[in-house]
Design a protein around this motif. Structure first.
Motif, short mmCIF file in Angstrom:
data_model
loop_
_atom_site.label_atom_id
_atom_site.label_comp_id
_atom_site.label_asym_id
_atom_site.label_seq_id
_atom_site.Cartn_x
_atom_site.Cartn_y
_atom_site.Cartn_z
N LEU A 149 -18.97 43.18 5.84
CA LEU A 149 -20.09 42.97 6.82
C LEU A 149 -20.32 43.79 7.92
CD1 LEU A 149 -20.07 39.23 6.36
CD2 LEU A 149 -21.75 40.79 5.28
N LYS A 150 -19.27 44.01 8.62
CA LYS A 150 -19.12 44.96 9.87
C LYS A 150 -19.81 46.05 9.85
CE LYS A 150 -16.28 46.56 13.60
NZ LYS A 150 -16.98 46.14 14.83
N LYS A 151 -18.94 46.89 8.74
CA LYS A 151 -19.53 48.33 8.17
C LYS A 151 -20.95 48.26 7.86
CE LYS A 151 -18.15 51.99 4.99
NZ LYS A 151 -19.40 52.09 4.28
N GLY A 152 -21.39 47.29 6.89
CA GLY A 152 -23.05 47.33 6.37
C GLY A 152 -23.91 47.08 7.77
N LEU A 153 -23.67 46.29 8.52
CA LEU A 153 -24.49 46.03 9.82
C LEU A 153 -24.42 47.19 10.76
CD1 LEU A 153 -23.62 42.28 10.32
CD2 LEU A 153 -25.70 43.05 9.44
N GLU A 154 -23.15 47.64 10.83
CA GLU A 154 -23.17 48.69 12.01
C GLU A 154 -23.84 49.97 11.38
OE1 GLU A 154 -18.98 48.10 14.21
OE2 GLU A 154 -19.04 49.38 12.37
N GLU A 155 -23.96 50.23 9.98
CA GLU A 155 -24.70 51.34 9.39
C GLU A 155 -26.25 51.13 9.59
OE1 GLU A 155 -23.25 51.27 5.63
OE2 GLU A 155 -21.78 52.64 5.80
N ASN A 156 -26.50 49.82 9.97
CA ASN A 156 -27.94 49.61 10.20
C ASN A 156 -28.38 49.08 11.60
OD1 ASN A 156 -29.73 48.90 7.30
ND2 ASN A 156 -27.62 48.42 7.13
N ALA A 157 -27.71 49.89 12.41
CA ALA A 157 -28.01 50.00 13.90
C ALA A 157 -27.64 48.74 14.69
CB ALA A 157 -29.36 50.35 14.15
N PHE A 158 -26.77 47.67 14.15
CA PHE A 158 -26.11 46.55 14.83
C PHE A 158 -25.11 46.73 15.39
CE2 PHE A 158 -29.09 44.73 11.60
CZ PHE A 158 -29.94 43.78 12.36
N ALA A 159 -24.73 46.16 16.52
CA ALA A 159 -23.53 46.14 17.13
C ALA A 159 -22.87 44.96 16.73
CB ALA A 159 -23.36 46.10 18.65
N VAL A 160 -21.52 44.78 16.31
CA VAL A 160 -20.62 43.76 15.45
C VAL A 160 -19.45 43.61 16.23
CG1 VAL A 160 -20.30 42.73 13.31
CG2 VAL A 160 -22.01 44.48 13.50
N ASP A 161 -19.22 42.31 16.41
CA ASP A 161 -18.10 41.60 16.83
C ASP A 161 -17.53 40.66 15.68
OD1 ASP A 161 -17.81 43.18 19.10
OD2 ASP A 161 -18.40 41.23 20.17
N ILE A 162 -16.43 40.81 15.18
CA ILE A 162 -15.69 39.85 14.04
C ILE A 162 -14.77 39.04 14.53
CG2 ILE A 162 -16.66 41.10 12.29
CD1 ILE A 162 -13.85 42.16 11.69
N CYS A 163 -14.38 37.97 14.16
CA CYS A 163 -13.09 37.14 14.40
C CYS A 163 -13.08 36.08 12.93
CB CYS A 163 -13.27 36.15 15.44
SG CYS A 163 -14.68 35.05 15.66
N HIS A 164 -11.98 35.57 12.78
CA HIS A 164 -11.54 34.95 11.66
C HIS A 164 -11.43 33.69 11.54
CE1 HIS A 164 -11.64 39.27 10.39
NE2 HIS A 164 -10.63 39.56 11.36
N ASP A 165 -11.62 32.79 12.73
CA ASP A 165 -11.33 31.42 12.68
C ASP A 165 -12.33 30.87 13.50
OD1 ASP A 165 -9.90 30.65 15.34
OD2 ASP A 165 -8.54 32.33 14.67
N GLY A 166 -12.38 29.65 13.46
CA GLY A 166 -13.62 28.76 14.12
C GLY A 166 -13.25 28.71 15.76
N GLU A 167 -12.00 28.62 16.12
CA GLU A 167 -11.65 28.26 17.40
C GLU A 167 -12.20 29.72 18.20
OE1 GLU A 167 -7.94 26.70 18.22
OE2 GLU A 167 -8.24 24.91 17.38
N GLU A 168 -11.69 30.76 17.65
CA GLU A 168 -11.97 32.14 18.35
C GLU A 168 -13.49 32.54 18.23
OE1 GLU A 168 -10.49 36.75 18.08
OE2 GLU A 168 -10.02 35.53 16.53
#
Length: 224
Positions: free
Chosen positions: A16-35
């Motif tokens: 998702l990060k790779k695909g969105l960045e290729e479409n001009a979005f800046a992307v932050d990712i995390c992997h649990d609900g608290e973070e």
């Protein structure tokens, strides 16, 4: 626009990060609900892609906590469950849209673009100011009927300025919406991209659209 992806499936989050960045979005990712909750509370995002089943805090709880704080960031919820009850619970928790896994990335991208457009008060997929036109779906720009080739980051900065036309945008605000959390706020890269945009958008045109407000930031105006 800047997106927060909260997804515990590491491979899917990376895709998702790779695909969105290729479409001009800046992307932050995390992997649990608290973070995810912490990041959504402390940083400005234009939209969130939020998984339902996550460790530490599920997506429903995370979203309810955000809405209780009046954080109205648009949210698309992802889940492997397709039951009506699950969709209804997500929408009642404050979600703006819902997508069941597995999904096609093109559909997610279209839904996300439409969601951000509506949240910014832009019902149409075309933005215009003077003779400058931006296609939000194709991520392209043109002036006076001539296509203007832009890099992904140049397009992202121009899109944000046009979506906020008539309002002065500080360098900090621009960086928060077109770069991820690793951006160095002391960098002068925003100024570099603005200069490139001026050469591409305003050069050879009698009416420059991109203006600098010394000590404040940048503004795009139809009538300088």
């Amino acid at each position: 626009m800047k997106i927060l992806v909260v997804e515990d499936e590491l491979r899917l989050a990376r895709l998702l990060k790779k695909g969105l960045e290729e479409n001009a979005f800046a992307v932050d990712i995390c992997h649990d609900g608290e973070e995810g909750l912490y990041m959504a509370e402390t940083s400005p995002y234009d939209a969130m892609v939020l998984d339902v089943m996550m460790p530490k805090m599920d997506g429903f709880t995370l979203l309810s906590r955000l809405r209780e704080q009046n954080i109205q960031t648009p949210v698309i919820m992802l889940t492997a469950r397709g039951e009506v009850e699950s969709r209804v619970k997500g929408l009642n928790s404050g979600a703006d849209d819902y997508l069941a896994k597995p999904f096609d990335f093109a559909e997610l991208l279209a839904r996300l673009t439409a969601l951000i457009r509506r949240s910014k008060g832009q019902p149409a997929s075309q933005l215009c100011i003077a003779d400058l036109h931006i296609d939000l779906n194709a991520k392209t720009a043109g002036r006076a009927g001539v296509n203007v080739p832009l890099s992904a980051k140049e397009y992202a900065i121009l899109e944000y300025l046009v979506m906020n036309k008539g309002r002065v945008i500080s360098r900090t605000e621009l960086s928060e919406h077109v770069y991820d959390m690793n951006f160095d706020l002391d960098s002068n890269i925003i100024d570099v991209y603005i200069n490139r945009l001026r050469k591409k958008i305003d050069k050879d045109h009698p009416r420059p659209l991109i203006q600098t407000r010394r000590g404040e930031g940048y503004i795009i105006v139809e009538d300088p």
